[in-house]
Write a protein that holds these residues in place. Sequence first.
Motif, PDB file in Angstrom:
ATOM      1  N   UNK A  48       0.826  -1.200   0.000  1.00 16.89           N
ATOM      2  CA  UNK A  48       0.000   0.000   0.000  1.00 16.89           C
ATOM      3  C   UNK A  48       0.862   1.253   0.000  1.00 16.89           C
ATOM      4  N   UNK A  49       2.044   1.178   0.634  1.00 13.40           N
ATOM      5  CA  UNK A  49       2.990   2.300   0.573  1.00 13.40           C
ATOM      6  C   UNK A  49       3.330   2.611  -0.881  1.00 13.40           C
ATOM      7  N   UNK A  50       3.643   1.578  -1.638  1.00 16.16           N
ATOM      8  CA  UNK A  50       4.011   1.778  -3.042  1.00 16.16           C
ATOM      9  C   UNK A  50       2.874   2.450  -3.817  1.00 16.16           C
ATOM     10  N   UNK A  51       1.676   2.000  -3.585  1.00 12.03           N
ATOM     11  CA  UNK A  51       0.527   2.593  -4.274  1.00 12.03           C
ATOM     12  C   UNK A  51       0.267   4.027  -3.834  1.00 12.03           C
ATOM     13  N   UNK A  52       0.323   4.270  -2.533  1.00 15.12           N
ATOM     14  CA  UNK A  52       0.021   5.618  -2.046  1.00 15.12           C
ATOM     15  C   UNK A  52       1.091   6.618  -2.462  1.00 15.12           C
ATOM     16  N   UNK A  53       2.360   6.204  -2.485  1.00 13.99           N
ATOM     17  CA  UNK A  53       3.407   7.134  -2.908  1.00 13.99           C
ATOM     18  C   UNK A  53       3.328   7.400  -4.408  1.00 13.99           C
ATOM     19  N   UNK A  54       3.022   6.375  -5.181  1.00 15.01           N
ATOM     20  CA  UNK A  54       2.841   6.563  -6.621  1.00 15.01           C
ATOM     21  C   UNK A  54       1.700   7.529  -6.887  1.00 15.01           C
ATOM     22  N   UNK A  55       0.592   7.340  -6.177  1.00 17.07           N
ATOM     23  CA  UNK A  55      -0.556   8.231  -6.311  1.00 17.07           C
ATOM     24  C   UNK A  55      -0.164   9.659  -5.936  1.00 17.07           C
ATOM     25  N   UNK A  56       0.609   9.805  -4.870  1.00 14.97           N
ATOM     26  CA  UNK A  56       1.043  11.122  -4.415  1.00 14.97           C
ATOM     27  C   UNK A  56       1.872  11.839  -5.475  1.00 14.97           C
ATOM     28  N   UNK A  57       2.789  11.125  -6.077  1.00 12.85           N
ATOM     29  CA  UNK A  57       3.655  11.724  -7.091  1.00 12.85           C
ATOM     30  C   UNK A  57       2.864  12.077  -8.350  1.00 12.85           C
ATOM     31  N   UNK A  58       1.956  11.218  -8.744  1.00 11.33           N
ATOM     32  CA  UNK A  58       1.153  11.503  -9.930  1.00 11.33           C
ATOM     33  C   UNK A  58       0.257  12.727  -9.740  1.00 11.33           C
ATOM     34  N   UNK A  59      -0.208  12.949  -8.528  1.00 10.03           N
ATOM     35  CA  UNK A  59      -1.077  14.097  -8.270  1.00 10.03           C
ATOM     36  C   UNK A  59      -0.337  15.426  -8.392  1.00 10.03           C
ATOM     37  N   UNK A  60       0.983  15.422  -8.298  1.00 10.62           N
ATOM     38  CA  UNK A  60       1.752  16.667  -8.425  1.00 10.62           C
ATOM     39  C   UNK A  60       1.745  17.207  -9.849  1.00 10.62           C
ATOM     40  N   UNK A  72      -0.886  15.333  -1.338  1.00 11.83           N
ATOM     41  CA  UNK A  72      -0.077  15.569  -0.137  1.00 11.83           C
ATOM     42  C   UNK A  72      -0.538  14.670   1.012  1.00 11.83           C
ATOM     43  N   UNK A  73      -1.835  14.454   1.119  1.00 14.39           N
ATOM     44  CA  UNK A  73      -2.341  13.549   2.157  1.00 14.39           C
ATOM     45  C   UNK A  73      -1.812  12.137   1.926  1.00 14.39           C
ATOM     46  N   UNK A  74      -1.868  11.679   0.696  1.00 14.77           N
ATOM     47  CA  UNK A  74      -1.334  10.350   0.390  1.00 14.77           C
ATOM     48  C   UNK A  74       0.175  10.296   0.592  1.00 14.77           C
ATOM     49  N   UNK A  75       0.864  11.412   0.348  1.00 13.80           N
ATOM     50  CA  UNK A  75       2.292  11.469   0.614  1.00 13.80           C
ATOM     51  C   UNK A  75       2.600  11.347   2.100  1.00 13.80           C
ATOM     52  N   UNK A  76       1.779  11.967   2.934  1.00 10.06           N
ATOM     53  CA  UNK A  76       1.951  11.834   4.387  1.00 10.06           C
ATOM     54  C   UNK A  76       1.694  10.419   4.862  1.00 10.06           C
ATOM     55  N   UNK A  77       0.691   9.794   4.293  1.00  5.69           N
ATOM     56  CA  UNK A  77       0.402   8.396   4.627  1.00  5.69           C
ATOM     57  C   UNK A  77       1.580   7.507   4.217  1.00  5.69           C
ATOM     58  N   UNK A  78       2.105   7.745   3.015  1.00  9.54           N
ATOM     59  CA  UNK A  78       3.233   6.954   2.535  1.00  9.54           C
ATOM     60  C   UNK A  78       4.457   7.136   3.426  1.00  9.54           C
ATOM     61  N   UNK A  79       4.694   8.351   3.890  1.00 12.51           N
ATOM     62  CA  UNK A  79       5.843   8.596   4.761  1.00 12.51           C
ATOM     63  C   UNK A  79       5.709   7.835   6.072  1.00 12.51           C
ATOM     64  N   UNK A  81       4.084   5.069   6.565  1.00 17.70           N
ATOM     65  CA  UNK A  81       4.297   3.654   6.264  1.00 17.70           C
ATOM     66  C   UNK A  81       5.774   3.352   6.018  1.00 17.70           C
ATOM     67  N   UNK A  82       6.447   4.246   5.323  1.00 19.67           N
ATOM     68  CA  UNK A  82       7.855   4.040   4.997  1.00 19.67           C
ATOM     69  C   UNK A  82       8.713   3.898   6.244  1.00 19.67           C
ATOM     70  N   UNK A  83       8.461   4.736   7.241  1.00 18.75           N
ATOM     71  CA  UNK A  83       9.318   4.758   8.417  1.00 18.75           C
ATOM     72  C   UNK A  83       8.875   3.827   9.530  1.00 18.75           C
ATOM     73  N   UNK A  84       7.938   2.938   9.245  1.00 17.78           N
ATOM     74  CA  UNK A  84       7.530   2.011  10.296  1.00 17.78           C
ATOM     75  C   UNK A  84       7.310   0.592   9.785  1.00 17.78           C
ATOM     76  N   UNK A  85       6.568   0.429   8.738  1.00 16.88           N
ATOM     77  CA  UNK A  85       6.128  -0.898   8.322  1.00 16.88           C
ATOM     78  C   UNK A  85       7.258  -1.735   7.739  1.00 16.88           C
TER      79      UNK A  85
END
Length: 97
Positions: A48-60, A72-79, A81-85
């Motif tokens: 889900x991190x991969x999907x949410x970060x991809x979505x975040x980048x595409x929205x830019x 940006x919300x999806x980018x925060x979610x991805x961050x 996930x990145x630093x914990x999961x």
Amino acid sequence: KYALYSSYGYTQRDIAHLFVAGYGSGMVLGSIVGGLADSYGRKRLCLFYCLSYTFSVLMKHCKHFYVLLLGRVFGGIATSLLFSVFESWLIGAHGER
């Protein structure tokens, strides 16, 4: 400063709202992501991190404020996930050996 959002014509106030949305969503999810990983699985949340970060980048690439805000919300979610999961998945996999 903040060349991408400035090039879209947004003011410093608008840009601040975008950043608060990103960091705020990371803050909120950061406190519950461990429980979510235990409930839904660490590997699933890593994917889900991969999907949410991809979505975040595409929205830019879109100039609409609310699309950027959602990105940006999806980018925060991805961050969060990145630093914990990923680390907990590695520790869990190592413990199974």
